[in-house]
Design a protein around this motif. Sequence first.
Motif, short mmCIF file in Angstrom:
data_model
loop_
_atom_site.label_atom_id
_atom_site.label_comp_id
_atom_site.label_asym_id
_atom_site.label_seq_id
_atom_site.Cartn_x
_atom_site.Cartn_y
_atom_site.Cartn_z
N ASP A 11 -4.22 2.70 -3.00
CA ASP A 11 -3.38 2.38 -4.16
C ASP A 11 -2.21 1.51 -3.73
O ASP A 11 -1.38 1.93 -2.89
N GLY A 12 -2.13 0.32 -4.32
CA GLY A 12 -1.01 -0.57 -4.03
C GLY A 12 -0.08 -0.65 -5.22
O GLY A 12 -0.34 -0.06 -6.29
N VAL A 23 0.85 -1.20 0.00
CA VAL A 23 0.00 0.00 0.00
C VAL A 23 0.89 1.25 0.00
O VAL A 23 1.77 1.40 0.84
N LYS A 24 0.67 2.10 -1.01
CA LYS A 24 1.51 3.30 -1.14
C LYS A 24 0.73 4.58 -0.86
O LYS A 24 1.25 5.52 -0.27
N LYS A 75 0.42 -3.19 -7.05
CA LYS A 75 -0.12 -4.05 -8.12
C LYS A 75 -1.46 -3.54 -8.65
O LYS A 75 -1.74 -3.61 -9.83
N SER A 76 -2.33 -3.08 -7.74
CA SER A 76 -3.66 -2.62 -8.14
C SER A 76 -4.21 -1.67 -7.09
O SER A 76 -3.58 -1.44 -6.05
N ALA A 77 -5.39 -1.13 -7.38
CA ALA A 77 -6.00 -0.17 -6.45
C ALA A 77 -7.43 -0.60 -6.14
O ALA A 77 -8.09 -1.26 -6.94
N LEU A 78 -7.91 -0.20 -4.95
CA LEU A 78 -9.28 -0.51 -4.54
C LEU A 78 -9.98 0.78 -4.18
O LEU A 78 -9.39 1.65 -3.52
N TYR A 79 -11.25 0.91 -4.58
CA TYR A 79 -12.02 2.12 -4.25
C TYR A 79 -13.40 1.71 -3.78
O TYR A 79 -14.04 0.82 -4.36
#
Length: 383
Positions: free
Chosen positions: A274-275, A147-148, A277-281
């Motif tokens: 935002d990670g 997680v960034k 590899k991918s992001a979650l919203y």
Amino acid sequence: MSRIKVGIIGMGFIGVSHIDAVRRIGFAELVAVADVNYTLAKKKADEYYIPKCFKTVDELLADTEIQVVHNCTPNNLHQEVNEKIIRAGKHVFSEKPLARSSAESASTLKLLDQTSGIVHGMNFIYRMNPLVQDMKQKVKNGEIGDVKLVYGTYLQDWLLFETDYNWRIEPEINGPSRCVADIGSHWMDAVQAVTGAKITEVCADLVTTIPVRKKAKGQVETFSINTNAEYEDREVKTEDYGAVLIKLDNGAHGVFCVSEVSAGRKCRLDFEIDGTKSALYWNQEMADQMWVGFRDRDNSLVLRNSQLMAPEARQYTYLAAGHPEGWNDAMRNNVYSYYKFIRDGKAIGKDPCDFATFEDGHYIMKLTEAILKSNETRQWIKL
Ligand SMILES: NC(=O)c1ccc[n+]([C@@H]2O[C@H](COP(=O)([O-])OP(=O)(O)OC[C@H]3O[C@@H](n4cnc5c(N)ncnc54)[C@H](O)[C@@H]3O)[C@@H](O)[C@H]2O)c1
């Protein structure tokens, strides 16, 4: 085993949702309500067939049958009432924020340290939405990478007009922070729960967009539209809006924005994680949907479906896919988890729990104060 006996103090806006939530727990039994406005308490007791009704906190606490008490009073009474509940030897489930200041919430924690066996829980609801729990598992399992970045909002419009008024405007009742303490606390709790990380540094800009409000003479209900023509001017000292840069102890950076004066926004709590590899919203106003973002393939919009969710998250959903679940259901999940913890004889500090405890509430009080201090000093504040 007999049902756990429950009392609820405060029959205003949120108190009624607590009635609904408790009534959905098969092994809990709502036996009493109390409100300083006895007419209101009686009305709710009659409407919901609740056997006992009291005017004062002390009367309700003197009832030996009651084992768990919900505190749904305004913020200025949270410390006093929570501590009375603890002293009465009853389990306590409190509304947020835990107090008006971290000095008040620290006092409650100190009392808990001197008392054993009390299960303390808080009504931070959003972490209990099924898709938020699914996000938590996706982060934990490394599905999105490291997680960034974390960012989002909690926007409302119920205080947009200068004639909008409520006890939350008055710092003596509400505390020195309004927007951040009232709705920012929910955002911070949800994001900390999903990432499993703590916010440890903040840099804030808080604004009072309406420095003088018109308070209607007479009683005004929470979140009601006021049509009274007689007003008195009241200076406003707390924030209508706040933007807060944050750093988390997992190395992530982020920002959130809270407002009670954003026209058209009712309860827009959303966040994106935002990670690498991918992001979650997720947006609580569309609670059954989660957006997943990718760099190297099509993004997806996931609809809540227990059969496709992480196994650990499935216990938070009970309707078949396509039957919407939302705020009430997340609140039921929160209350259910708290009561299950009590029923199973578990202890705070010894057994893991998924609901927010008073320790979590106290940490959020400290974050809220750091945000106020940062705004005042125009500097980053580290906890
Ligand atoms: N978790 C959530 O999503 C959520 C949502 C709304 C409110 N809240 C929290 O719930 C609390 C109450 O908010 P609300 O909007 O329901 O307020 P409200 O003003 O609608 O209701 C508060 C009730 O407490 C009663 N009360 C006041 N003093 C009392 C006393 N000494 N003894 C007994 N009853 C007393 C009032 O008469 C009133 O009926 C606040 O702390 C708020 O932050 C949480």
